[in-house]
Design an enzyme around this catalytic site. Sequence first.
Site, PDB file in Angstrom:
ATOM      1  N   ASP A 184      44.561  44.336  36.518  1.00  0.00           N
ATOM      2  CA  ASP A 184      43.762  42.927  36.264  1.00  0.00           C
ATOM      3  C   ASP A 184      44.583  42.020  36.864  1.00  0.00           C
ATOM      4  O   ASP A 184      45.509  41.946  37.402  1.00  0.00           O
ATOM      5  CB  ASP A 184      43.865  42.988  34.414  1.00  0.00           C
ATOM      6  CG  ASP A 184      42.771  42.172  34.368  1.00  0.00           C
ATOM      7  OD1 ASP A 184      42.065  41.582  35.055  1.00  0.00           O
ATOM      8  OD2 ASP A 184      42.568  42.006  33.246  1.00  0.00           O
TER       9      ASP A 184
HETATM   10  C1  BGC Z   1      40.025  39.805  33.247  1.00  0.00           C
HETATM   11  C2  BGC Z   1      39.245  41.231  33.996  1.00  0.00           C
HETATM   12  C3  BGC Z   1      38.228  41.016  34.744  1.00  0.00           C
HETATM   13  C4  BGC Z   1      39.003  39.991  35.739  1.00  0.00           C
HETATM   14  C5  BGC Z   1      38.301  39.386  37.254  1.00  0.00           C
HETATM   15  C6  BGC Z   1      40.402  38.907  34.300  1.00  0.00           C
HETATM   16  O1  BGC Z   1      41.176  37.824  33.997  1.00  0.00           O
HETATM   17  O2  BGC Z   1      40.877  40.337  32.200  1.00  0.00           O
HETATM   18  O3  BGC Z   1      38.533  41.826  32.639  1.00  0.00           O
HETATM   19  O4  BGC Z   1      37.626  41.769  35.534  1.00  0.00           O
HETATM   20  O5  BGC Z   1      39.507  38.995  35.459  1.00  0.00           O
HETATM   21  O6  BGC Z   1      37.294  40.169  37.541  1.00  0.00           O
END
Ligand code: BGC
Length: 751
Positions: A290
């Site tokens: 993530d």
């Molecule tokens: C989130 C994810 C997301 C990503 C950006 C993160 O901060 O937790 O769920 O896919 O950002 O795409």
Amino acid sequence: MSNIHHQDTDTLAALVAPYRKTGVTKRSEENIRQSVEELLAKMTLEEKIGQMSQCADSEFSFGADIEAAPTDVLVREGRVGSILGAFNSRRTFDLQKMAVEQSRLGIPLFFNADVIHGYQTIFPIPLAWASSWNMEQIREACVIAAREATASGITYNHGPMVDISRDARWGRVMEGAGEDPYLGSLIAKAQVEGFQGDSLFNEETLIACLKHFVAYGASEAGRDYNTVDISEWMLRNIYLPPFQAGLEAGSASVMNAFNFYNGIPIAGNKFILNDLLRKELGFDGMLISDYGAVDEIYIHGAARDRKEAAKLSLDASMDIEMVTQLYEQHLPALVAEGKIDIEQIDAAVRRILIYKYEIGLMDDPFRYIRPEKEVEYHFHPEHLQASLELARRSIVLLKNDRRILPLPQEGLLQGDMTVALIGPFADSKDMLGTWQFSRYKEETVTLREGLQAKGIADAALLYAQGSGVNEAIPGGIEQAVKTAREADMIVLALGEHSEMSGEAASRMDISIPAPQQRLAEELVKLGKPIVLVLTNGRPLVLDWYQEHVDAIVETWFLGSQAGHAIADVLLGDYNPSGKLTMSFPKHLGQTPIYYNRFNTGRPVTAENKDEKYISKYLDGPNEPLYPFGYGLSYTHFTYSALKLDRDIIKRGESITVRATVTNTGNVAGEETVQMYIQDLYGSTVRPVKELKGFHKIHLQPGQSTGVEFTITEQDLQYCNASLEWVAEPGEFKVYVGTSSVDVLERSFELI
Ligand code: BGC
């Protein structure tokens, strides 16, 4: 319909056309494996690490600013293999061209995006669409989202989010299916199937990514990014099943959760990623960290420095690092020092390249970039229709005293009666919810527009905003009260704005914000019938409203067609059928609250409820205000004749459960018939109820139907203290009904 200028599209389409290949066919698995090995043999260490690195395009950022070279430089130099947040075909084309023409090996890029509930046509937020319990329509929403996103060149989704969530303070509950592992698993499967279709080679399908692996939803006190501390027993029984279902449906990717498990941040947690995900669950697709999560191993304080964080993550088989560049900065030295094996890097790159071949990118890098399809697909009328249908089904009727709803349509149309439409969401475009990046926000249908579109004249539809979402409007309440005085009824549209749920949007107090509460209190004093229409991304505490207003309609964030869907329900053109998938607490202090709770050693019963030493609160009930599975209709369904075809079953046998449901009201309606079981005792404690099946039925007034469920040994299994899935002999209860609380019951025994 499109807001892309056609001339620009034509120019861009003409520009892209010569780059597209014709006659490209799907390669065999064998051919892909061989091609990957050949390519791998040509790659330098830096190029391999490049494939394992993702950067956020310049216009896109979440959380802390990341220091990195500009996207274009990283792409030309082959230092990234995927891009997050390049949202249109102009940009994806330019970047793909750079990658293919200017990087040494010309390996095409993945374009990643969070396509959570639609791309340009926005569907209800996932917590809302879960309330439809309609797998076909949820799957179709994902098919459409994939069709729209891939036309812009997006190939890799950062979704679906399949975290079980039980704490309404956590803002991210809006992204998931709610509190139940069984329903959550079906919805996870439907979403993966929708995004990925039958073949990833198809230009209109999107790589799905199950997130966030795992147990992110158990953040303490509902605060985002906070500590999670759960047992492996809880992990396996509650949090894991939707991931297993998504993996069985073939999800090509998984994203780690930000939290730690047993003290080790998951981005570097070998037990969770290597042992559980890869070895036990057999996942051999792409594992992506993530946003910033590799770096956060260090920030958590679970690595001495960033170099160690990079090593921990690679050791845990993390293939792609999202946005931070620790792999690039540290893997070469770690290889040189012999601290990691080049084979670990090759394994990751292999997994990535396999998918670049599989989706056809290696043979036809521009195949997804189709400006002409953007014009055709984005916000297409059929997509809007699908969004509208799912939006109607996502609405949950929470209260309807004296059958005040539906509103008297005739009277309103003829101007014989008037409604005062009041509140910050009465005429607001903020109906899409978070996790959407649509260019069509301004075309969102507001509630007022939805009612106007029914033909209600302004003279019968008075309007006053009354209050902002979180701030009062000077003179707003006075104006609203004056408007309401002139009307026969009040439709009060209150709630949370879209940034009050989603990521980094936890709330301590999940009630209606104070300025709106003051507005409601003043309106209630008028003594006129009030229908509360809610726009929000999580369960709210609605106790005061349950007492003071006549009807409550939960509409969540319904997407592009929100106003039409709500107007359909308010006027009775659609009979509401949604059922909650998260419990609504009666009081904040009950949170987290969920129907499938475990028994305690001191449960409250009708007989002991006034005693002291039992599991209860001094100042309120244990029960939620609205339980899981609850949702009213404009008609009434009566349940009868619950029967089991046997009282005792042996292993390997199944039992048939039958009940009769009758529409005893005056209008046709859809019902979700729910079947729960309870394992009365086990080698570990067991939930007081577990959903194991449901049927959707549609009945005319006076019509009855039989519904049938089959319970197999597998339905009786759970994960015991030795972490094995077993069905243990003993007595079970079966419940069939209209919610998790309002049920008929029978028993049987497994011997
Ligand atoms: C989130 C994810 C997301 C990503 C950006 C993160 O901060 O937790 O769920 O896919 O950002 O795409």
